[in-house]
Design an enzyme around this catalytic site. Structure first.
Site, PDB file in Angstrom:
ATOM      1  N   CYS A 176      -1.116   6.470  10.039  1.00  0.00           N
ATOM      2  CA  CYS A 176       0.104   5.881  10.580  1.00  0.00           C
ATOM      3  C   CYS A 176      -0.201   4.613  11.364  1.00  0.00           C
ATOM      4  O   CYS A 176      -1.043   4.612  12.261  1.00  0.00           O
ATOM      5  CB  CYS A 176       0.792   6.903  11.483  1.00  0.00           C
TER       6      CYS A 176
ATOM      7  N   GLU B 237       0.833  -1.199   0.000  1.00  0.00           N
ATOM      8  CA  GLU B 237       0.000   0.000   0.000  1.00  0.00           C
ATOM      9  C   GLU B 237       0.871   1.254   0.000  1.00  0.00           C
ATOM     10  O   GLU B 237       1.945   1.273   0.607  1.00  0.00           O
ATOM     11  CB  GLU B 237      -0.933  -0.001   1.214  1.00  0.00           C
TER      12      GLU B 237
END
Length: 372
Positions: free
Chosen positions: A344, A91
């Protein structure tokens, strides 16, 4: 192993030299492929005839493909699921900013829209950090330098990328040679200077020791996450191999040689590393460094999560101690892309039971680099 990516710089140069073809054609080929994503080799003008047969037999314009593109609700974050030649997936996340929002030193901020790409360097990760979704995958394989660069190629067709951060899947310094070659390619046809590229690491000491020599001007971010060794080992098993004292010694040498700020990433885990004593310990640990500390509110990672997010009050108190007592520039990362699991610590392929909170704005990496 299939044919290679045209963006595997070292392999392409080696094959051109072996065939007696001038390597100065390579940047031209890269630029053409970037602008013409579905081109055939024969469409590239003005190459020696030997180059065409070499390209057809040895390389592809792209070894990966974009499997899906998911946009966040507010349109500022885009997650790309990229399928590699071996069938695995990684990703990459595009984060868009408008630098004109807000004020700086009481004055309107200059600039305009810009995009940062968060890029992956491995399928999965060996580090096993307890708070990170990617670590739950285990390690699958390293990406080639071409596969790393191709994430930028794919993203560049959706947004003009101004900065790149190696903060996606994987530990970049555990794929050192591919990282170095990828950054060198990025600084060519993409015209990304090293100061616009940031590499994040848990602290691979032997790689940090040679990073400045191999990639001068690059920005280094260290995933510290705890101010003392025992807490760090609890949440980051790999920290046992890289004792905090030795890591800080390596960072001292790195900073002395590079003359650059170091970015310290610190995830805020409720009751684990977010107390006032931890802030004072962190301030003491960093007192001799030129650093920017980025406090990162923890992002839940579905059923695997055993941590809680620190309260906003705790985060702000932690920041106040670092700023007020230790005079350390400290920012709080406002998350982007949580609703598409692009924030994150949330990058993982096919992780079930993902929570989807609302996403917020964020401080751009470029702001952290350019001012103190």
């Amino acid at each position: 192993m299939g044919v290679g990516s045209i963006f595997d710089g070292a392999d392409v140069r080696a094959e051109f030299e072996k065939a007696g073809i001038n390597t100065h054609f390579i940047p031209f080929i890269w630029k053409y492929v970037i602008k013409n994503p579905n081109c055939e080799w024969d469409e590239i003008p003005d190459l020696p005839s030997a180059a065409y047969s070499l390209l057809r037999s040895k390389f592809k314009t792209s070894t990966s493909s974009v499997d899906s593109v998911i946009n966040s609700n507010d349109g500022v974050t885009t997650k790309l699921l990229v399928k590699l030649q071996n069938g695995a997936f990684v990703e990459a996340v595009i984060m868009r900013y408008d630098t004109r929002l807000g004020k700086y030193c009481g004055k309107p901020r200059p600039g305009g829209p810009r995009s940062t790409l968060c890029i992956s360097s491995q399928v999965g990760c060996k580090m096993g950090c307890k708070f990170c979704a990617t670590g739950s995958m285990g390690f699958k394989n390293n990406l080639s330098s071409g596969e790393i660069v191709e994430q930028l190629v794919h993203a560049s067709r959706l947004s003009q990328i101004r900065n790149v951060v190696f903060m996606g899947m994987g530990e970049p310094l555990n794929n050192y040679s591919a990282l170095v070659e990828a950054v060198r390619v990025m600084s060519g046809p993409f015209q990304l200077s090293p100061k616009r590229i940031t590499v994040s690491t848990v602290g691979i000491i032997h790689a940090i020791n040679k990073l400045h020599k191999d990639l001068p001007g690059l920005n280094l971010a260290v995933s510290l996450h705890a101010p003392v060794q025992d807490v760090r080992c609890q949440i980051m098993p790999a920290a046992r191999a890289f004792p905090l004292e030795k890591l800080m010694d390596a960072l001292q040498v790195y900073q002395k040689n590079s003359k650059q700020k170091i970015f310290i990433e610190y995830i805020m885990l409720d009751g684990v590393n977010d107390e006032e004593q931890h802030a004072h310990q962190l301030g003491k640990l960093l007192e001799t460094f030129d650093v920017v500390v980025n406090l990162i509110p923890f992002n839940p990672i579905g059923s695997l999560s055993r941590f809680r997010t620190s309260s906003e009050e705790k985060v702000l108190r932690f920041q106040k101690i670092l700023r007020g007592v230790n005079n350390i520039r400290t920012t709080v990362r406002k998350q982007m892309g949580q609703d598409i699991s692009g924030a994150c610590g949330q990058l993982v392929v096919n992780l079930p039971d993902e929570k989807k909170p609302t996403n917020l704005g964020v401080t751009d990496i470029e702001d952290l680099v350019s001012r103190r």
